[in-house]
Structure formats: structure tokens, C-alpha cells
Scaffold this motif. Structure first.
Motif, PDB file in Angstrom:
ATOM      1  N   PRO A 224      56.261  56.408  37.727  1.00  0.00           N
ATOM      2  CA  PRO A 224      54.906  55.958  38.091  1.00  0.00           C
ATOM      3  C   PRO A 224      53.852  56.585  37.176  1.00  0.00           C
ATOM      4  O   PRO A 224      53.851  57.799  36.945  1.00  0.00           O
ATOM      5  CB  PRO A 224      54.747  56.454  39.531  1.00  0.00           C
ATOM      6  N   ILE A 225      52.969  55.739  36.661  1.00  0.00           N
ATOM      7  CA  ILE A 225      51.924  56.186  35.737  1.00  0.00           C
ATOM      8  C   ILE A 225      50.541  56.105  36.382  1.00  0.00           C
ATOM      9  O   ILE A 225      49.714  57.004  36.251  1.00  0.00           O
ATOM     10  CB  ILE A 225      51.941  55.343  34.443  1.00  0.00           C
ATOM     11  N   ALA A 226      50.267  54.998  37.078  1.00  0.00           N
ATOM     12  CA  ALA A 226      48.939  54.802  37.667  1.00  0.00           C
ATOM     13  C   ALA A 226      49.030  53.714  38.735  1.00  0.00           C
ATOM     14  O   ALA A 226      50.056  53.035  38.878  1.00  0.00           O
ATOM     15  CB  ALA A 226      47.924  54.415  36.597  1.00  0.00           C
ATOM     16  N   LYS A 227      47.942  53.565  39.469  1.00  0.00           N
ATOM     17  CA  LYS A 227      47.834  52.505  40.470  1.00  0.00           C
ATOM     18  C   LYS A 227      46.558  51.711  40.212  1.00  0.00           C
ATOM     19  O   LYS A 227      45.549  52.276  39.791  1.00  0.00           O
ATOM     20  CB  LYS A 227      47.811  53.092  41.882  1.00  0.00           C
ATOM     21  N   ILE A 228      46.629  50.405  40.449  1.00  0.00           N
ATOM     22  CA  ILE A 228      45.452  49.551  40.286  1.00  0.00           C
ATOM     23  C   ILE A 228      45.341  48.642  41.503  1.00  0.00           C
ATOM     24  O   ILE A 228      46.331  48.364  42.181  1.00  0.00           O
ATOM     25  CB  ILE A 228      45.519  48.707  38.991  1.00  0.00           C
ATOM     26  N   THR A 229      44.124  48.204  41.786  1.00  0.00           N
ATOM     27  CA  THR A 229      43.915  47.329  42.939  1.00  0.00           C
ATOM     28  C   THR A 229      44.382  45.913  42.619  1.00  0.00           C
ATOM     29  O   THR A 229      44.515  45.524  41.457  1.00  0.00           O
ATOM     30  CB  THR A 229      42.436  47.306  43.346  1.00  0.00           C
ATOM     31  N   LYS A 230      44.582  45.128  43.675  1.00  0.00           N
ATOM     32  CA  LYS A 230      45.107  43.770  43.518  1.00  0.00           C
ATOM     33  C   LYS A 230      44.134  42.838  42.795  1.00  0.00           C
ATOM     34  O   LYS A 230      44.543  41.813  42.246  1.00  0.00           O
ATOM     35  CB  LYS A 230      45.457  43.198  44.890  1.00  0.00           C
ATOM     36  N   ASP A 231      42.853  43.189  42.800  1.00  0.00           N
ATOM     37  CA  ASP A 231      41.900  42.312  42.103  1.00  0.00           C
ATOM     38  C   ASP A 231      41.945  42.501  40.587  1.00  0.00           C
ATOM     39  O   ASP A 231      41.239  41.820  39.850  1.00  0.00           O
ATOM     40  CB  ASP A 231      40.477  42.494  42.635  1.00  0.00           C
ATOM     41  N   ASN A 232      42.779  43.446  40.121  1.00  0.00           N
ATOM     42  CA  ASN A 232      42.970  43.630  38.679  1.00  0.00           C
ATOM     43  C   ASN A 232      44.147  42.784  38.195  1.00  0.00           C
ATOM     44  O   ASN A 232      45.026  43.261  37.460  1.00  0.00           O
ATOM     45  CB  ASN A 232      43.223  45.107  38.350  1.00  0.00           C
ATOM     46  N   GLU A 233      44.179  41.531  38.600  1.00  0.00           N
ATOM     47  CA  GLU A 233      45.296  40.656  38.269  1.00  0.00           C
ATOM     48  C   GLU A 233      45.423  40.452  36.757  1.00  0.00           C
ATOM     49  O   GLU A 233      46.537  40.387  36.217  1.00  0.00           O
ATOM     50  CB  GLU A 233      45.103  39.311  38.968  1.00  0.00           C
ATOM     51  N   LYS A 234      44.286  40.354  36.082  1.00  0.00           N
ATOM     52  CA  LYS A 234      44.315  40.161  34.630  1.00  0.00           C
ATOM     53  C   LYS A 234      44.967  41.354  33.940  1.00  0.00           C
ATOM     54  O   LYS A 234      45.819  41.192  33.046  1.00  0.00           O
ATOM     55  CB  LYS A 234      42.898  39.949  34.102  1.00  0.00           C
ATOM     56  N   VAL A 235      44.580  42.570  34.358  1.00  0.00           N
ATOM     57  CA  VAL A 235      45.164  43.782  33.781  1.00  0.00           C
ATOM     58  C   VAL A 235      46.658  43.831  34.083  1.00  0.00           C
ATOM     59  O   VAL A 235      47.477  44.188  33.225  1.00  0.00           O
ATOM     60  CB  VAL A 235      44.458  45.041  34.327  1.00  0.00           C
ATOM     61  N   LYS A 236      47.005  43.476  35.305  1.00  0.00           N
ATOM     62  CA  LYS A 236      48.424  43.464  35.693  1.00  0.00           C
ATOM     63  C   LYS A 236      49.240  42.567  34.761  1.00  0.00           C
ATOM     64  O   LYS A 236      50.299  42.971  34.255  1.00  0.00           O
ATOM     65  CB  LYS A 236      48.562  42.981  37.134  1.00  0.00           C
ATOM     66  N   ASN A 237      48.762  41.355  34.528  1.00  0.00           N
ATOM     67  CA  ASN A 237      49.491  40.412  33.684  1.00  0.00           C
ATOM     68  C   ASN A 237      49.588  40.892  32.238  1.00  0.00           C
ATOM     69  O   ASN A 237      50.613  40.687  31.570  1.00  0.00           O
ATOM     70  CB  ASN A 237      48.825  39.034  33.741  1.00  0.00           C
ATOM     71  N   GLN A 238      48.530  41.543  31.760  1.00  0.00           N
ATOM     72  CA  GLN A 238      48.566  42.076  30.390  1.00  0.00           C
ATOM     73  C   GLN A 238      49.573  43.227  30.284  1.00  0.00           C
ATOM     74  O   GLN A 238      50.279  43.349  29.279  1.00  0.00           O
ATOM     75  CB  GLN A 238      47.165  42.559  29.984  1.00  0.00           C
ATOM     76  N   LEU A 239      49.633  44.054  31.325  1.00  0.00           N
ATOM     77  CA  LEU A 239      50.585  45.168  31.327  1.00  0.00           C
ATOM     78  C   LEU A 239      52.023  44.667  31.317  1.00  0.00           C
ATOM     79  O   LEU A 239      52.898  45.242  30.659  1.00  0.00           O
ATOM     80  CB  LEU A 239      50.348  46.056  32.547  1.00  0.00           C
ATOM     81  N   LEU A 240      52.274  43.592  32.054  1.00  0.00           N
ATOM     82  CA  LEU A 240      53.635  43.065  32.146  1.00  0.00           C
ATOM     83  C   LEU A 240      54.122  42.474  30.822  1.00  0.00           C
ATOM     84  O   LEU A 240      55.322  42.222  30.656  1.00  0.00           O
ATOM     85  CB  LEU A 240      53.711  42.022  33.262  1.00  0.00           C
ATOM     86  N   GLN A 241      53.214  42.253  29.886  1.00  0.00           N
ATOM     87  CA  GLN A 241      53.605  41.756  28.563  1.00  0.00           C
ATOM     88  C   GLN A 241      54.153  42.876  27.683  1.00  0.00           C
ATOM     89  O   GLN A 241      54.724  42.612  26.618  1.00  0.00           O
ATOM     90  CB  GLN A 241      52.400  41.100  27.869  1.00  0.00           C
ATOM     91  N   ILE A 242      53.970  44.121  28.134  1.00  0.00           N
ATOM     92  CA  ILE A 242      54.406  45.278  27.343  1.00  0.00           C
ATOM     93  C   ILE A 242      55.810  45.671  27.778  1.00  0.00           C
ATOM     94  O   ILE A 242      56.087  45.865  28.970  1.00  0.00           O
ATOM     95  CB  ILE A 242      53.442  46.465  27.526  1.00  0.00           C
ATOM     96  N   SER A 243      56.708  45.807  26.829  1.00  0.00           N
ATOM     97  CA  SER A 243      58.087  46.186  27.117  1.00  0.00           C
ATOM     98  C   SER A 243      58.130  47.569  27.786  1.00  0.00           C
ATOM     99  O   SER A 243      57.462  48.508  27.344  1.00  0.00           O
ATOM    100  CB  SER A 243      58.897  46.219  25.823  1.00  0.00           C
ATOM    101  N   GLY A 244      58.913  47.675  28.851  1.00  0.00           N
ATOM    102  CA  GLY A 244      59.074  48.956  29.540  1.00  0.00           C
ATOM    103  C   GLY A 244      58.171  49.144  30.734  1.00  0.00           C
ATOM    104  O   GLY A 244      58.313  50.124  31.468  1.00  0.00           O
ATOM    105  N   VAL A 245      57.232  48.219  30.949  1.00  0.00           N
ATOM    106  CA  VAL A 245      56.319  48.339  32.091  1.00  0.00           C
ATOM    107  C   VAL A 245      56.906  47.618  33.306  1.00  0.00           C
ATOM    108  O   VAL A 245      57.406  46.492  33.202  1.00  0.00           O
ATOM    109  CB  VAL A 245      54.929  47.753  31.766  1.00  0.00           C
ATOM    110  N   GLN A 246      56.841  48.285  34.437  1.00  0.00           N
ATOM    111  CA  GLN A 246      57.297  47.711  35.708  1.00  0.00           C
ATOM    112  C   GLN A 246      56.178  47.871  36.726  1.00  0.00           C
ATOM    113  O   GLN A 246      55.572  48.942  36.816  1.00  0.00           O
ATOM    114  CB  GLN A 246      58.562  48.430  36.178  1.00  0.00           C
ATOM    115  N   ILE A 247      55.890  46.819  37.485  1.00  0.00           N
ATOM    116  CA  ILE A 247      54.810  46.882  38.479  1.00  0.00           C
ATOM    117  C   ILE A 247      55.351  46.496  39.847  1.00  0.00           C
ATOM    118  O   ILE A 247      55.966  45.436  40.010  1.00  0.00           O
ATOM    119  CB  ILE A 247      53.635  45.958  38.085  1.00  0.00           C
TER     120      ILE A 247
END
Length: 668
Positions: A224-247
Motif C-alpha cells: 500500500p502506497i496511498a489512498k484516494i477518494t472515489k471521486d478521483n476516478e480520473k487519477v485512478k484510471n491513469q494509475l492503472l495504466q502504470i505497470s505494477g499498480v494495483q487498486i
């Protein structure tokens, strides 16, 4: 010579046999004392040789210590029943004694108590001869005697939520996103991947490396690195494009009111060592969350709840023997009298301005809104994706981290109705009596160059209504001097100034002066129109005005919905006739006086303006804080006290326009 040798032999014999006369009661008393004091290293030295050959120190004493720590054992109490004199000689002769004892303790699963029997044996030769305890695992818990393993499970409580009067959440437990990184899957461009993750999350690469380099981390594990709120959907989708990231979706604390309620709710953070100066350390694990400020901090114990726990022994055949069990106690909800819609409207009305406001129901005393502007977003503090968010807030010249709700300020001319009430009550102020006042300045010869200044001249004598409508400083200064400091100070105390304010949400007490006294005539004159060293919170000023809407009685404000409403804090401050006099004047302030901007065709408004100039000397030109305290003239169902700081630099509207617009919108 023979006599000396004989005496020496007797002495040697007595020394050799001295330990034989140490009774098992005395020996077990030493054992029990060390046990109660949890001096585990001393216990093993008192084991019989057979017990030592069967159980190592790790299996007995150290295991006992570790178990006690894991189970959060407190209030340990071991007692025993000594062998009676009639049986003691027989035990001494046999070299074997049996002593019953009782163990009591509190644990994470609740209280545990049991009875057991200790066997003591006489062992050793000469000076080393003594009684030793034939220890077995039953000393820890009797059901362990024949084997088994101590286990426990815990159930974390659900944190209580903070709700408004209509059950709308101000702080709730909701789903959020937990961002993790799997080191092995970062790929060949791991350094760049970490930079991209850091930028999206608003954290540093160093902080990510720090978490990935923890001792427990395995390359294939999700960290675990950090937590973000559900309204950060755009950030979530951008993070998932990075290899090694799990949400993953996890539970977290969310604040729907954001900035508007931040100073009230506060937020959570990871528990720190200094928190245990105030809270019970045994109730927190290293990574637990705790209230950092606001209601989350003030009511931490009620909101947190109590974890549930089951302590049991698991036998080889999977049989479970429950030793203690405590049901989980979820945290208690806090339901406030606040109305989130009003809270947000009042906060939004500030725009870029700084200040504070309070709204109260003048019929019940319920606090409807408490605002501090500017503010911060507790969601961004906990889950923000803006790097250096808190540092930027700390450097902001408008001080968004300061809670103005609990702070006191000079009320300026908004204080004049209180002075009027004091003067009417003590008989010095006569409503229809006019004062001849010439010019814009007035002072006594003994004051030197100091003068009281008013903003406009009058045509003819100035009476109470005219003085309130035009906000005449000189009139009120003259009346205060006529009263004298003793009568005036007594009146201030009657309005609760100088004592703790009875609101469940703690605010700073309003004050007469730094010393609590009015030291001279100039201070007396200035205090009459809300300057001098008079300091009040917005909620106290609003509460003081309830006197004019309750036949001269000041309401006791409430903050939680389970508090009794409609109770009076101060009774009989003025008469009904005097109330009518002040009400008429407050309406005229809007129709004909300093609050004409609040006059409109949609809703009648009554109120009083105030300007407090912040300066050290009369010659200075200081910043000004502007006040407006107002209520709907006909319905009298809400009373608002609003202050705007440095009003000359206001980027939006005056408090008169802010409050009047809000009252108009409420009546639509």
C-alpha cells in the motif's frame, strides 16, 4: 578448646539447615510477588529441576510474558491460600506442599479468572536447599496443562459517524481506493514508473521507496502506497495504466461537507506516541487512525468504539476452549443541530473573504451553522493528490488552518444593543431622552488628545433609537460613563461575558479585557461600542441577541440533537417593554440606518451592523472587521452573526449583503 569446636559445629549445622525452615508459604509468597510484578526472569529460577528439564525458559516464562503482552493483560492479581499450621509440619517433613492459588486479570477479551493448585518440592543440598515450584502450563491457563495453543481473534469497531440534524453525513465511513505497488511488476522502467505514480498521487518518490523498502516487503507482494477518494476516478484510471499498480476498494473516512465543515469535523491521522498522553495506549495498534482535530479529536473515545475479542485455547483435536469473549462495541454517532445546507450556503457566501459566522434558532437555541473561512478540505489532507497541500495551507496569509469559530474578536457596533440593554435594565438609559451632541468627536479634558468619533452628525438631540440607527459611538460612550464601570461591568457579566460559554462544542470565552476589568474611562467609553478590549465569539454574539427575541431571556445554545432545547442561560436581562424598544430600533437600522443594503421587498430583516477597527493608536488607520447580526423580522426563526475580516480588502460582498441574500434565499 573442645567447647569452642562444639559451638562451631552447632553453628555450621544451623546454617546448613536454615533453608529447611523456609516454609513453602514463604517461598510461594516470593513467587507470587514476582508474578504480580511480572518479573518473569525471576520465576524460572524458582522452578523445580523436573520443571526446568521439561520446559525451557522460552516455553514457560518468556511465553507467559509474550502472551500477556499479546492479550493486553492488565490488572493482574495472583493470590493464594497459605498452608495452615496443622498441615505445615507434615508438608515440611514430606518435602512436598500443595498450595491453591487464584489468578485474575483483564484482557482484550474481557476479565479472566481461574483457580489452580501449585505443587512445591523441597530440593537441593546445604545452602541451596529450598522449596521450588513444580511449574506446568496450567499456571498460564489451566486448560493448557494437557496441551493446546492460545489464540485470539479481534473485531474492529465501526467508527461512529458525524451527522447533521437531518441525518446528512458530515463524516462517514465509505469506500475509498487503496493504491498499492507490486515491486516485481514495475518492469524495467521502475524508476520512471515511480515518478509517474508520485506525480499522480502528490507524494514524493522517496516516500514510495520508503514503503517499498520496509523489512516485511516481498517482491511479489502488493505494498500500500496511498489512498484516494472515489471521486478521483480520473487519477485512478491513469494509475492503472502504470505497470505494477494495483487498486482495491477499502473502507475509509470521508467528509462530504469538505471545506465548509472542516474546522468542525476535523480529520483522522495515524496514531502517534504523543497521543498516548491523552488516550489509552492499550486501545491502539501502531497503524490505527485517531482524531487529529475538531470533533474527531474532541470525541475520539465515543467515535472510536471498543474492539471485540475472543481468547481461546485450540486443542490438537481442533476443540476450542473459550477463555474470554467480548462483543465489539461500534462507535457512537454524533448528531449535530447543524443544517448542512445552511452551513454550506453560509460558507460559500464568503467566497475569497476571511471571517466567521454563526447561525442559531432564536426560539430553541439550536446551533444551525458555525463557519470559519477560509478553510481546508479534510479529504485532501487524508487522501489528497496535491503535493505539499498542508504546507501551502500553512503558508497562506489568510490562515485557513486557524479555527475562527472558537476565536474571539472585537464585535464593534454590533455590540451596541447589548450596551443598550444594560443601560435600560439599570435605569441609566431612558429610551426617549435625547443627548445634545455636537460635531463628530467628543472627549473629556482628562483624556488628553483621545476622542470618541462618530460617522455622522445629528439634527437635534440623540435618543436611543437614533443612536442605534445611525450607530452613534458618542451617545453610547456618554451613556457608559453615566453608568460607571461597576454597573456596566455587572451588565456585561449578566450577558455571560467573562465566563465560560455553555456550548457543548468548546469555544473561547468572551472577555471584557485582558485583565477582566475596565481600567479607566477611555476603556469604558470604547467598550460601550464594542471596541476597547471587548472580545466575543460569533456564536456568543448571536446568542446574546436571542435576548431580544425571548422577552429579555437569553437562550442556552445547544450543539447536539440529544440536548434539551428552549432552556435559558440568563433570565430577566431586560423587560418585555425594553425588548420591544430594541426590536423597533433593529428594524429601523435596516430601513433607515447603517444596514440599508439589507432592506428589500422579499423579506423584512432586522439587525445591527458593526465595524471594529484593528489598530494600536487613534492616529493609525487599521484594518477593519465588519459585522452584521440579523434575523427575519416577522418569522424570527433564524439569527445570524457574521464577521468579515479586513473588509476594505473584501473581494465579494459586505456581511450585510451576504446575510440578507441568504435570508432571502431561505424564504423562497
Amino acid at each position: 578448646m573442645k567447647k569452642r569446636i562444639f559451638m562451631l559445629l552447632i553453628l555450621i549445622l544451623l546454617v546448613a539447615c536454615s533453608n529447611d525452615r523456609v516454609t513453602p508459604n514463604e517461598r510461594f509468597d516470593s513467587f507470587v510477588n514476582d508474578w504480580n510484578e511480572q518479573k518473569y526472569e525471576k520465576l524460572y529460577d524458582m522452578f523445580t529441576s523436573e520443571a526446568k528439564s521439561t520446559f525451557s525458559a522460552e516455553e514457560s516464562v518468556l511465553r507467559n510474558e509474550k502472551l500477556y503482552n499479546n492479550l493486553n493483560v492488565t490488572d493482574l492479581k495472583v493470590t493464594f491460600s497459605p498452608i495452615k499450621d496443622d498441615d505445615l509440619d507434615a508438608a515440611m517433613d514430606k518435602g512436598v506442599a500443595k498450595i491453591p492459588f487464584r489468578v485474575e486479570m483483564n484482557t482484550i477479551g474481557g476479565p479472566i479468572q481461574f483457580n489452580y493448585k501449585a505443587t512445591l518440592k523441597l530440593e537441593g543440598e546445604g545452602e541451596n536447599r529450598n522449596w521450588f515450584v513444580d511449574w506446568d502450563p496450567g499456571f498460564i491457563f489451566p486448560d493448557l496443562k494437557n496441551g493446546g495453543e492460545i489464540k485470539y481473534t479481534t473485531t474492529e469497531p465501526k467508527r461512529g459517524e458525524i451527522l447533521d440534524r437531518n441525518q446528512m453525513p458530515l463524516a462517514l465511513n465509505d469506500d475509498i481506493y487503496e493504491v498499492s505497488v507490486i515491486p516485481d511488476k514495475l518492469g524495467e522502467s521502475a524508476d520512471q514508473a515511480k515518478k509517474d505514480i508520485a506525480k499522480l498521487l502528490g507524494v514524493s518518490v522517496e516516500s514510495i521507496d520508503g514503503k517499498l523498502n520496509q523489512s516485511w516487503v516481498q517482491p511479489e507482494w502488493a505494498v500500500p502506497i496511498a489512498k484516494i477518494t472515489k471521486d478521483n476516478e480520473k487519477v485512478k484510471n491513469q494509475l492503472l495504466q502504470i505497470s505494477g499498480v494495483q487498486i482495491n476498494t477499502v473502507n475509509g473516512r470521508v467528509y462530504p461537507g469538505g471545506e465548509s465543515t472542516a474546522h468542525l469535523t476535523g480529520y483522522l491521522r495515524t496514531v502517534r506516541a504523543e497521543d498516548f498522553e491523552e488516550f489509552d495506549e492499550s486501545k491502539y495498534a501502531a497503524d490505527d487512525m485517531i482524531g487529529a482535530r475538531g470533533l474527531e479529536r474532541l470525541y475520539e473515545e465515543q467515535l472510536k468504539g471498543e474492539p471485540g475479542a475472543t481468547i481461546y485455547i485450540e486443542k490438537e483435536n481442533n476443540e476450542k476452549v473459550v477463555l474470554a469473549e467480548k462483543e465489539v462495541e461500534n462507535g457512537k454517532n454524533l448528531t449535530l443541530t447543524l443544517d448542512i445546507n445552511l452551513q454550506e450556503e453560509l460558507y460559500d457566501s464568503y467566497g475569497e473573504d476571511a471571517g466567521t459566522a454563526a447561525a442559531i434558532d432564536p426560539k430553541t437555541g439550536e446551533t444551525l451553522a458555525l463557519v470559519s473561512s477560509p478553510s481546508f478540505d479534510p479529504n485532501k489532507v487524508m487522501y489528497g493528490t496535491t503535493e505539499g497541500y498542508m504546507e501551502a495551507l500553512d503558508k497562506d496569509e489568510q490562515l485557513p488552518l486557524i479555527n475562527r469559530i472558537v476565536s474571539t474578536f472585537a464585535p464593534g457596533s454590533a455590540f451596541k444593543p447589548i450596551t443598550a440593554a444594560i443601560g435600560l435594565e439599570n435605569g441609566v438609559i431612558k429610551p426617549n431622552e435625547g443627548f445634545e451632541i455636537n460635531g463628530l468627536q467628543w472627549g473629556k479634558e482628562s483624556w488628553g488628545d483621545y476622542k470618541v468619533t462618530r460617522v455622522s452628525t445629528s439634527n437635534g438631540p440623540v435618543d436611543l433609537k437614533d443612536a442605534l440607527v445611525r450607530s452613534d459611538n458618542i451617545y453610547f460612550a456618554m451613556q457608559a460613563l453615566e453608568m460607571g464601570k461597576d454597573k456596566f461591568t455587572k451588565g456585561l457579566h449578566n450577558f455571560g461575558i467573562g465566563e465560560d460559554f455553555p456550548l457543548t462544542y468548546p469555544v473561547t470565552a468572551s472577555t471584557i479585557s485582558k485583565s477582566g476589568e475596565i481600567d479607566n474611562e477611555v476603556m469604558l467609553a470604547d467598550s460601550s461600542y464594542g471596541q476597547g478590549q471587548i472580545q466575543m465569539t460569533a456564536i456568543h454574539l448571536a446568542t446574546a441577541y436571542t435576548t431580544f427575541l425571548n422577552d429579555g431571556n437569553m437562550l442556552k445554545p445547544t450543539f447536539f440533537t440529544d440536548e434539551e432545547t428552549g432552556k435559558f442561560w440568563k433570565k430577566g436581562l431586560i423587560t418585555k417593554e425594553q425588548v420591544s424598544t430594541i426590536q423597533d430600533a433593529l428594524r429601523a437600522v435596516v430601513t433607515d440606518g447603517t444596514a440599508k443594503d439589507a432592506n428589500n421587498d422579499k423579506v423584512k430583516i432586522s439587525g445591527k451592523t458593526g465595524t471594529a477597527e484593528l489598530k494600536q493608536t487613534q492616529e493609525e488607520k487599521g484594518a477593519e472587521n465588519q459585522w452584521f447580526v440579523a434575523y427575519p423580522t416577522d418569522s424570527k426563526d433564524i439569527l445570524i452573526a457574521m464577521m468579515v475580516e479586513n473588509s476594505h480588502e473584501s473581494k465579494t460582498e459586505s456581511p450585510v449583503k451576504k446575510v440578507s441574500n441568504l435570508l432571502i434565499n431561505m424564504k423562497r
